[in-house]
Scaffold this motif. Structure first.
Motif, PDB file in Angstrom:
ATOM      1  N   LEU A  21     -19.249   4.256   4.606  1.00  0.00           N
ATOM      2  CA  LEU A  21     -18.927   2.840   4.804  1.00  0.00           C
ATOM      3  C   LEU A  21     -19.618   2.286   6.047  1.00  0.00           C
ATOM      4  O   LEU A  21     -20.153   1.178   6.025  1.00  0.00           O
ATOM      5  N   LYS A  22     -19.608   3.073   7.123  1.00  0.00           N
ATOM      6  CA  LYS A  22     -20.278   2.648   8.355  1.00  0.00           C
ATOM      7  C   LYS A  22     -21.763   2.405   8.093  1.00  0.00           C
ATOM      8  O   LYS A  22     -22.324   1.397   8.529  1.00  0.00           O
ATOM      9  N   ASN A  23     -22.390   3.314   7.367  1.00  0.00           N
ATOM     10  CA  ASN A  23     -23.815   3.160   7.057  1.00  0.00           C
ATOM     11  C   ASN A  23     -24.073   1.923   6.189  1.00  0.00           C
ATOM     12  O   ASN A  23     -25.072   1.229   6.383  1.00  0.00           O
ATOM     13  N   ILE A  24     -23.179   1.657   5.250  1.00  0.00           N
ATOM     14  CA  ILE A  24     -23.318   0.449   4.423  1.00  0.00           C
ATOM     15  C   ILE A  24     -23.171  -0.786   5.296  1.00  0.00           C
ATOM     16  O   ILE A  24     -23.966  -1.732   5.198  1.00  0.00           O
ATOM     17  N   MET A  25     -22.186  -0.779   6.172  1.00  0.00           N
ATOM     18  CA  MET A  25     -21.922  -1.949   7.010  1.00  0.00           C
ATOM     19  C   MET A  25     -23.049  -2.205   8.009  1.00  0.00           C
ATOM     20  O   MET A  25     -23.322  -3.347   8.349  1.00  0.00           O
ATOM     21  N   HIS A  26     -23.701  -1.143   8.460  1.00  0.00           N
ATOM     22  CA  HIS A  26     -24.825  -1.285   9.394  1.00  0.00           C
ATOM     23  C   HIS A  26     -26.162  -1.373   8.667  1.00  0.00           C
ATOM     24  O   HIS A  26     -27.212  -1.409   9.308  1.00  0.00           O
ATOM     25  N   GLU A  27     -26.078  -1.395   7.340  1.00  0.00           N
ATOM     26  CA  GLU A  27     -27.251  -1.562   6.477  1.00  0.00           C
ATOM     27  C   GLU A  27     -28.322  -0.510   6.724  1.00  0.00           C
ATOM     28  O   GLU A  27     -29.510  -0.781   6.688  1.00  0.00           O
ATOM     29  N   THR A  28     -27.877   0.723   6.998  1.00  0.00           N
ATOM     30  CA  THR A  28     -28.829   1.815   7.175  1.00  0.00           C
ATOM     31  C   THR A  28     -29.052   2.583   5.868  1.00  0.00           C
ATOM     32  O   THR A  28     -29.884   3.471   5.826  1.00  0.00           O
ATOM     33  N   VAL A  29     -28.323   2.204   4.828  1.00  0.00           N
ATOM     34  CA  VAL A  29     -28.510   2.806   3.506  1.00  0.00           C
ATOM     35  C   VAL A  29     -29.560   1.980   2.779  1.00  0.00           C
ATOM     36  O   VAL A  29     -29.454   0.760   2.701  1.00  0.00           O
TER      37      VAL A  29
END
Length: 81
Positions: free
Chosen positions: A38-46
C-alpha cells in the motif's frame, strides 16, 4: 490535467481513506494487501498495479471493484494511457 493510472489509484485510495476515516494500516488488515505494498502504491513507486491488488483494496473498503472505480479519476479522458 491528465494523470497516470497509478496516480489516480493513489488519489482514490486517499479519498476513500478520508471518507471512511480509515488508516492505511486498517486498509491493509481489511484487504490482505501488505502495508508495504500500500505504501508503494501511495508513493507511486509501483510501475504497474495488478487488477487483483486493486480488487483486494476495494474489498478492504467493503466495496466492489465497480464501486471503487466509479470515480471521475478513472475516466479515460482524465488519464494518460
Amino acid at each position: 490535467m491528465n494523470k497516470s493510472v497509478n496516480h489516480a489509484l493513489a488519489l482514490r485510495i486517499n479519498q476513500l481513506l478520508k471518507e471512511k476515516n480509515m488508516t492505511r494500516y486498517r486498509l491493509a488488515m481489511n484487504s490482505g494487501v501488505t502495508h508495504s505494498t500500500l505504501k508503494n502504491i501511495m508513493h507511486e513507486t509501483v510501475k504497474d498495479n495488478l487488477l487483483s491488488t486493486t480488487i483486494l483494496i476495494a474489498s478492504g473498503f467493503d466495496m466492489t471493484i465497480s464501486e471503487f472505480l466509479d470515480s471521475p479519476l478513472f475516466l479515460e479522458s482524465n488519464l494518460n494511457i
